[in-house]
Write an enzyme that holds these catalytic residues in place. Structure first.
Site, PDB file in Angstrom:
ATOM      1  N   ASP A 102      -8.609   3.582   1.094  1.00 37.17           N
ATOM      2  CA  ASP A 102      -7.589   4.069   2.287  1.00 37.17           C
ATOM      3  C   ASP A 102      -8.130   4.469   3.294  1.00 37.17           C
ATOM      4  O   ASP A 102      -8.791   5.555   3.471  1.00 37.17           O
ATOM      5  CB  ASP A 102      -6.538   5.145   1.519  1.00 37.17           C
ATOM      6  CG  ASP A 102      -5.303   5.671   2.481  1.00 37.17           C
ATOM      7  OD1 ASP A 102      -5.513   5.173   3.561  1.00 37.17           O
ATOM      8  OD2 ASP A 102      -4.676   6.410   2.105  1.00 37.17           O
ATOM      9  N   ASN A 153       2.286   1.411   4.292  1.00 35.86           N
ATOM     10  CA  ASN A 153       2.406   0.222   4.931  1.00 35.86           C
ATOM     11  C   ASN A 153       2.388   0.278   6.654  1.00 35.86           C
ATOM     12  O   ASN A 153       2.977  -0.612   7.220  1.00 35.86           O
ATOM     13  CB  ASN A 153       4.089  -0.186   4.597  1.00 35.86           C
ATOM     14  CG  ASN A 153       4.252  -1.773   5.103  1.00 35.86           C
ATOM     15  OD1 ASN A 153       5.576  -2.013   5.323  1.00 35.86           O
ATOM     16  ND2 ASN A 153       3.346  -2.719   5.233  1.00 35.86           N
ATOM     17  N   CYS A 183       1.113  -1.280   0.015  1.00 37.02           N
ATOM     18  CA  CYS A 183       0.138  -0.078   0.067  1.00 37.02           C
ATOM     19  C   CYS A 183       0.990   1.105   0.023  1.00 37.02           C
ATOM     20  O   CYS A 183       2.114   1.026  -0.297  1.00 37.02           O
ATOM     21  CB  CYS A 183      -0.838   0.159   1.159  1.00 37.02           C
ATOM     22  SG  CYS A 183      -0.102  -0.123   2.942  1.00 37.02           S
ATOM     23  N   CYS A 209      -1.407   0.906   7.376  1.00 35.98           N
ATOM     24  CA  CYS A 209      -2.903   0.538   7.704  1.00 35.98           C
ATOM     25  C   CYS A 209      -3.243  -0.720   6.825  1.00 35.98           C
ATOM     26  O   CYS A 209      -3.656  -1.691   7.468  1.00 35.98           O
ATOM     27  CB  CYS A 209      -3.855   1.596   7.302  1.00 35.98           C
ATOM     28  SG  CYS A 209      -3.512   3.140   8.140  1.00 35.98           S
ATOM     29  N   ARG A 210      -3.374  -0.761   5.338  1.00 40.71           N
ATOM     30  CA  ARG A 210      -3.875  -1.773   4.739  1.00 40.71           C
ATOM     31  C   ARG A 210      -3.124  -3.005   4.571  1.00 40.71           C
ATOM     32  O   ARG A 210      -3.235  -4.110   4.829  1.00 40.71           O
ATOM     33  CB  ARG A 210      -4.353  -1.257   3.417  1.00 40.71           C
ATOM     34  CG  ARG A 210      -5.478  -0.063   3.240  1.00 40.71           C
ATOM     35  CD  ARG A 210      -5.538   0.452   2.190  1.00 40.71           C
ATOM     36  NE  ARG A 210      -4.552   1.372   1.836  1.00 40.71           N
ATOM     37  CZ  ARG A 210      -4.438   2.079   0.831  1.00 40.71           C
ATOM     38  NH1 ARG A 210      -5.466   2.107  -0.206  1.00 40.71           N
ATOM     39  NH2 ARG A 210      -3.288   3.114   0.735  1.00 40.71           N
ATOM     40  N   SER A 211      -1.772  -2.903   4.036  1.00 45.57           N
ATOM     41  CA  SER A 211      -0.866  -4.018   3.918  1.00 45.57           C
ATOM     42  C   SER A 211      -0.409  -4.749   4.933  1.00 45.57           C
ATOM     43  O   SER A 211      -0.504  -5.814   4.868  1.00 45.57           O
ATOM     44  CB  SER A 211       0.346  -3.642   2.681  1.00 45.57           C
ATOM     45  OG  SER A 211       1.107  -2.712   3.386  1.00 45.57           O
TER      46      SER A 211
HETATM   47  P1  4NP Z   1      -1.915   2.679   4.206  1.00 51.57           P
HETATM   48  O1  4NP Z   1      -2.449   4.137   4.554  1.00 51.57           O
HETATM   49  O2  4NP Z   1      -1.104   3.213   2.714  1.00 51.57           O
HETATM   50  O3  4NP Z   1      -2.912   1.684   3.898  1.00 51.57           O
HETATM   51  O4  4NP Z   1      -0.778   2.127   5.027  1.00 51.57           O
HETATM   52  C1  4NP Z   1      -1.737   5.203   4.714  1.00 51.57           C
HETATM   53  C2  4NP Z   1      -1.021   5.510   5.850  1.00 51.57           C
HETATM   54  C3  4NP Z   1      -0.176   6.777   5.727  1.00 51.57           C
HETATM   55  C4  4NP Z   1      -0.411   7.649   4.854  1.00 51.57           C
HETATM   56  C5  4NP Z   1      -1.498   7.530   3.848  1.00 51.57           C
HETATM   57  C6  4NP Z   1      -2.032   6.183   3.785  1.00 51.57           C
HETATM   58  N1  4NP Z   1       0.095   9.085   4.979  1.00 51.57           N
HETATM   59  O5  4NP Z   1       0.023   9.846   4.100  1.00 51.57           O
HETATM   60  O6  4NP Z   1       0.886   9.308   5.861  1.00 51.57           O
END
Ligand code: 4NP
Length: 148
Positions: free
Chosen positions: A119, A6, A3, A8-10
């Site tokens: 997201d 790294n 993602c 939240c989702r992955s």
């Molecule tokens: P992820 O979510 O891609 O599912 O880990 C996010 C985590 C952090 C951010 C964006 C999405 N950020 O902008 O910091």
């Protein structure tokens, strides 16, 4: 499992797939990474940790890292969570063969629809339940295929 951050989702995708693989006695290495290095070295988001725990999966020991082109040598399949992650990973591929390794994870459940895992980072808590359910279904299908 890839993602953006790294965190939240992955990490959830990694935890869910690892858990199903263990239950099926398969011998497959699962890892996750982010296309960005914003959160490198950090634990998963507490909302992801709590969601996984609700379903009996501990992802708290995972640490974020950035996806690198050398990952194409290490892994046979690379699942992107959304279309933006997909394009960012494809841009790091060095050959047609490497590009073919990259798939959108929700095409494993919602076939050929090119849907993205939303997201949940800036959203409400229920976004994490939705992400969990989407990933659980996709990972179930992945394990069924790998078992064949
Ligand atoms: P992820 O979510 O891609 O599912 O880990 C996010 C985590 C952090 C951010 C964006 C999405 N950020 O902008 O910091």
């Amino acid at each position: 499992m890839v993602c953006l951050g790294n965190i939240c989702r992955s990490p959830l995708a990694e935890g869910i797939l690892k858990s199903k693989i263990e239950e099926s006695n398969l011998n497959i290495i699962v890892d996750s990474a982010g296309t960005s290095g914003y959160h490198a070295g950090q634990s998963p988001d507490p909302r992801s940790i709590d969601k996984a725990l609700e379903y009996g999966i501990d992802i708290s020991l995972q640490r974020a890292r950035q996806f690198q082109s050398s990952d194409f040598n290490e892994f046979d399949i690379i699942y992107a969570m959304d279309r933006s992650n997909y394009s960012d990973v494809i841009a790091l591929a060095n050959s047609e063969e490497e590009m073919k390794k990259v798939k959108l994870i929700l095409n494993e459940s919602l076939r050929n629809k090119d849907q993205s895992v939303p997201d949940p980072y800036y959203g409400e808590e229920d976004g994490f339940e939705n992400v969990y359910q989407l990933l659980d279904e996709a990972c179930e299908n992945i394990v069924t295929q790998l078992s064949k």
